[in-house]
Design a protein around this motif. Structure first.
Motif, PDB file in Angstrom:
ATOM      1  N   GLU A  18       3.757  -8.964  -2.035  1.00 36.50           N
ATOM      2  CA  GLU A  18       4.920  -8.270  -2.593  1.00 36.50           C
ATOM      3  C   GLU A  18       6.166  -8.705  -1.817  1.00 36.50           C
ATOM      4  N   THR A  19       7.268  -8.947  -2.520  1.00 32.84           N
ATOM      5  CA  THR A  19       8.538  -9.295  -1.888  1.00 32.84           C
ATOM      6  C   THR A  19       9.431  -8.069  -1.877  1.00 32.84           C
ATOM      7  N   VAL A  20       9.990  -7.751  -0.708  1.00 37.78           N
ATOM      8  CA  VAL A  20      10.863  -6.585  -0.578  1.00 37.78           C
ATOM      9  C   VAL A  20      12.129  -6.957   0.180  1.00 37.78           C
ATOM     10  N   ASP A  21      13.197  -6.239  -0.098  1.00 33.95           N
ATOM     11  CA  ASP A  21      14.451  -6.356   0.647  1.00 33.95           C
ATOM     12  C   ASP A  21      14.482  -5.232   1.669  1.00 33.95           C
ATOM     13  N   VAL A  22      14.655  -5.605   2.931  1.00 36.59           N
ATOM     14  CA  VAL A  22      14.714  -4.615   4.010  1.00 36.59           C
ATOM     15  C   VAL A  22      15.971  -4.861   4.830  1.00 36.59           C
ATOM     16  N   GLY A  23      16.396  -3.868   5.551  1.00 32.50           N
ATOM     17  CA  GLY A  23      17.528  -4.017   6.454  1.00 32.50           C
ATOM     18  C   GLY A  23      17.195  -4.979   7.578  1.00 32.50           C
ATOM     19  N   VAL A  24      18.208  -5.601   8.154  1.00 31.25           N
ATOM     20  CA  VAL A  24      17.974  -6.583   9.211  1.00 31.25           C
ATOM     21  C   VAL A  24      17.339  -5.961  10.451  1.00 31.25           C
ATOM     22  N   LEU A  25      17.472  -4.668  10.635  1.00 35.17           N
ATOM     23  CA  LEU A  25      16.877  -3.997  11.788  1.00 35.17           C
ATOM     24  C   LEU A  25      15.545  -3.328  11.468  1.00 35.17           C
ATOM     25  N   ALA A  26      15.056  -3.474  10.235  1.00 36.77           N
ATOM     26  CA  ALA A  26      13.801  -2.840   9.828  1.00 36.77           C
ATOM     27  C   ALA A  26      12.615  -3.476  10.546  1.00 36.77           C
ATOM     28  N   THR A  27      11.657  -2.658  10.919  1.00 38.54           N
ATOM     29  CA  THR A  27      10.443  -3.152  11.563  1.00 38.54           C
ATOM     30  C   THR A  27       9.486  -3.711  10.514  1.00 38.54           C
ATOM     31  N   ASP A  28       8.508  -4.477  10.965  1.00 37.93           N
ATOM     32  CA  ASP A  28       7.484  -4.977  10.053  1.00 37.93           C
ATOM     33  C   ASP A  28       6.710  -3.826   9.427  1.00 37.93           C
ATOM     34  N   SER A  29       6.471  -2.777  10.190  1.00 39.52           N
ATOM     35  CA  SER A  29       5.755  -1.611   9.655  1.00 39.52           C
ATOM     36  C   SER A  29       6.514  -0.976   8.501  1.00 39.52           C
ATOM     37  N   ALA A  30       7.829  -0.911   8.627  1.00 43.28           N
ATOM     38  CA  ALA A  30       8.646  -0.353   7.552  1.00 43.28           C
ATOM     39  C   ALA A  30       8.575  -1.242   6.316  1.00 43.28           C
ATOM     40  N   ALA A  31       8.597  -2.560   6.520  1.00 40.71           N
ATOM     41  CA  ALA A  31       8.506  -3.499   5.398  1.00 40.71           C
ATOM     42  C   ALA A  31       7.167  -3.364   4.680  1.00 40.71           C
TER      43      ALA A  31
END
Length: 54
Positions: A18-31
């Protein structure tokens, strides 16, 4: 600002990327959690996930 990442998810239904957009400070766990929810995989069926491409 955000970044797009590919996340490999493993569940009782197999493997899914799955491809997601995350914030530049987001952790891998959040992604991984965002990708799981975006893919519609319930927590009870989810095994593991990891970011495979930044």
């Amino acid at each position: 600002m955000s970044r797009e990442v590919d996340v490999e998810l493993r569940s009782s239904h197999g493997r899914h990327v799955e491809t997601v957009d995350v914030g530049v400070l987001a952790t891998d766990s959040a992604a991984v959690d965002m990708a799981r929810r975006q893919a519609g995989i319930p927590a009870s069926e989810f095994d593991t996930g990891e970011v495979v491409a930044p």
